[in-house]
Design an enzyme around this catalytic site. Structure first.
Site, PDB file in Angstrom:
ATOM      1  N   SER A 261       0.813  -1.200   0.000  1.00 55.74           N
ATOM      2  CA  SER A 261       0.000   0.000   0.000  1.00 55.74           C
ATOM      3  C   SER A 261       0.859   1.268   0.000  1.00 55.74           C
ATOM      4  CB  SER A 261      -0.953  -0.059   1.193  1.00 55.74           C
ATOM      5  OG  SER A 261      -2.073   0.730   0.933  1.00 55.74           O
ATOM      6  N   LYS A 265       4.252   2.123  -2.303  1.00 53.06           N
ATOM      7  CA  LYS A 265       4.662   3.317  -3.052  1.00 53.06           C
ATOM      8  C   LYS A 265       6.110   3.632  -2.659  1.00 53.06           C
ATOM      9  CE  LYS A 265       0.017   5.251  -1.938  1.00 53.06           C
ATOM     10  NZ  LYS A 265      -0.966   4.615  -2.735  1.00 53.06           N
ATOM     11  N   TRP A 352      -9.919   0.277  -5.307  1.00 49.74           N
ATOM     12  CA  TRP A 352      -9.416   1.604  -4.942  1.00 49.74           C
ATOM     13  C   TRP A 352      -7.995   1.802  -5.489  1.00 49.74           C
ATOM     14  CZ3 TRP A 352     -11.122   6.099  -3.804  1.00 49.74           C
ATOM     15  CH2 TRP A 352     -10.453   7.001  -2.976  1.00 49.74           C
ATOM     16  N   HIS A 402      -7.642  -5.656  -0.052  1.00 46.00           N
ATOM     17  CA  HIS A 402      -6.406  -4.913   0.182  1.00 46.00           C
ATOM     18  C   HIS A 402      -5.705  -5.464   1.425  1.00 46.00           C
ATOM     19  CE1 HIS A 402      -4.078  -1.215  -0.266  1.00 46.00           C
ATOM     20  NE2 HIS A 402      -4.194  -1.005   1.041  1.00 46.00           N
TER      21      HIS A 402
HETATM   22  C1  GTR Z   1      -5.496   4.462   1.637  1.00 48.31           C
HETATM   23  C2  GTR Z   1      -4.897   5.290   0.529  1.00 48.31           C
HETATM   24  C3  GTR Z   1      -4.145   4.385  -0.391  1.00 48.31           C
HETATM   25  C4  GTR Z   1      -3.250   3.418   0.340  1.00 48.31           C
HETATM   26  C5  GTR Z   1      -3.825   2.937   1.656  1.00 48.31           C
HETATM   27  C6  GTR Z   1      -2.831   2.302   2.615  1.00 48.31           C
HETATM   28  O1  GTR Z   1      -6.327   5.156   2.459  1.00 48.31           O
HETATM   29  O2  GTR Z   1      -5.927   5.951  -0.130  1.00 48.31           O
HETATM   30  O3  GTR Z   1      -3.408   5.155  -1.328  1.00 48.31           O
HETATM   31  O4  GTR Z   1      -2.008   3.979   0.530  1.00 48.31           O
HETATM   32  O5  GTR Z   1      -4.427   3.943   2.361  1.00 48.31           O
HETATM   33  O6  GTR Z   1      -1.667   2.687   2.677  1.00 48.31           O
HETATM   34  O7  GTR Z   1      -3.267   1.422   3.343  1.00 48.31           O
END
Ligand code: GTR
Length: 423
Positions: A261, A265, A352, A402
């Protein structure tokens, strides 16, 4: 009280879901766009050799990501010292050795402490390694009473018992589901992890974490082209790499950087910044990670800059609702990792993060890998669920949400086995 926190968590999730519903999840509504060509120089000339790519085009793209997306990492900022503060030769019934390393940054009376937790397989003399950040402290990743507790600011998470931005024993081992430590060790790899908030707490506050160490006199926040949090986290990974190079028990030429996540990045950007990472892995990294920004599917540049104003550099905000003017797109982040192996993992229900956009980044980075005679993701069509591609650019999409699962780790290990050991 407990019910109240459960209620608050549900409310928070409901509000988040509601907000996410306003975004596009319809493939037919993805706008038409033209991506910047990684193999055309800014002056318009085509890149036809590795030499021109490495000497001219790669630096151009790298600078654009620095200046316009993540922000420049200050040159020469390095940990002052590394110290093994705890170790044991007998962990998990003799499967592993453990080291906890204190990395200290001292400057102008300030001090930053970052703790690396390292498990090494007993059976390997100089171990290859996965390194990745965790979200809630090193002590969350394993059932191991000896893991030290971070003193840094931690985001509240009532379900983990974290309420005053401070962790307690209650959260020990709560993230073992994301870290199959034994599987990693039994596969012959070490695992190193750090808490990302040790490097830079994940909040919109530039007076804590590593940022102030680079300020000029009177400066209180990074300038428009200077590092946001993702760059700070990438910097932390480069510091861990510096440590690995000093540790005779670690094979620093075989380090795979992995992140999930927001930390995916950071692992991609770290892989671009620091070419010592031999393998780069992003899991469900989404917007600002592997996903193409121009698709505007799920999370958008505008949304991420609003919800997380501290992640990217200030210049990146100019691309809110304006993706076509971005001088780069995320396929070029993948291209910056060439010719090293890079793996992109998606999850079916993680819309997402735009799984298709994550795949296509790898696809559109492939011409750069081809320049090196390597195969990336040649097909423009995504593979079906659970059919990983293990080329020099690897990819899978699994069922589910996720998260980081054992399935994901099994593929990361296979990918590292193949590209580091030819297995
Ligand atoms: C979310 C965000 C994503 C991702 C995620 C995470 O809220 O929108 O880009 O980074 O968090 O890191 O769990």
């Amino acid at each position: 009280m407990k019910h109240f926190f459960t209620f608050l968590t549900c409310l928070f999730l409901a509000v988040q879901l509601q907000a996410q519903n306003e975004f596009n999840y319809d493939e037919s509504k993805v706008p038409q766009f033209t991506l910047p060509n990684p193999l055309v120089l800014s002056g318009g000339k085509k890149v036809k050799s590795v030499k021109v790519w490495e000497k001219k085009r790669r630096p151009e793209i790298f600078r654009l990501f620095e200046e316009q997306v993540y922000g420049k990492i200050p040159a020469g900022l390095k940990m002052t010292s590394f110290k093994v503060v705890e170790q044991s030769d007998h962990v998990f019934n003799g499967l592993a050795r453990r080291k906890q390393v204190e990395m200290v940054l001292q400057k102008d009376g300030r001090e930053l402490l970052v703790y690396l937790l390292i498990y090494l397989p007993q059976t390997v003399e100089k171990a290859p390694l996965f390194v990745g950040y965790n979200f809630y402290g090193n002590h969350t990743i394993a059932d191991d009473a000896e893991i030290m507790l971070t003193q840094s600011w931690v985001a509240n998470n009532p379900s983990f018992g974290i309420i005053n931005n401070q962790i307690t024993e209650q959260s020990r081992g709560v993230r073992t589901n994301r870290w199959p430590v034994k599987m990693i060790l039994e596969s012959g790899y070490g695992l190193a992890t750090m808490y990302y908030g040790d490097v830079d707490p994940d909040r919109n506050n530039f007076s804590d974490g590593v940022h102030p160490f680079a300020y000029l006199y009177g400066q209180t926040q990074p300038r428009a082209n200077e590092w946001g949090a993702i760059s700070a986290w990438a910097w932390g990974l480069t510091q861990a790499m510096d440590y690995f190079e000093t540790d005779p028990d670690i094979d620093a030429s075989k380090v795979a950087v992995m992140g999930h996540s927001r930390l995916g990045k950071a692992s991609l950007w770290a892989g671009a910044v620091d070419q010592r990472f031999a393998v780069v892995i992003s899991n469900n990294s989404g917007c600002g990670g592997a996903a193409l920004s121009r698709r505007r599917f799920g999370e958008t540049v505008q949304r991420i800059n609003t919800a997380f104003p501290h992640w990217f550099c200030t210049n990146f905000k100019a691309y809110n609702d304006n993706e076509n003017n971005l001088p780069v797109d995320q396929h070029e982040l993948i291209a910056l990792i060439a010719p090293r192996p890079v793996y992109i993992a998606s999850a079916e229900q993680d819309r997402w993060a735009d799984p298709k956009g994550e795949y296509l980044s790898g696809h559109y980075a492939s011409p750069v890998y081809q320049l090196y005679g390597m195969e990336g993701l040649p097909s423009a069509d995504m593979p079906p669920l659970h059919q990983p591609i293990m080329n020099r650019i690897g990819y899978h999409i699994r069922e589910g949400v996720h998260d980081v699962t054992d399935y994901d780790w099994q593929q990361f290990i296979r990918f590292a086995d193949k590209h580091l050991f030819g297995k």
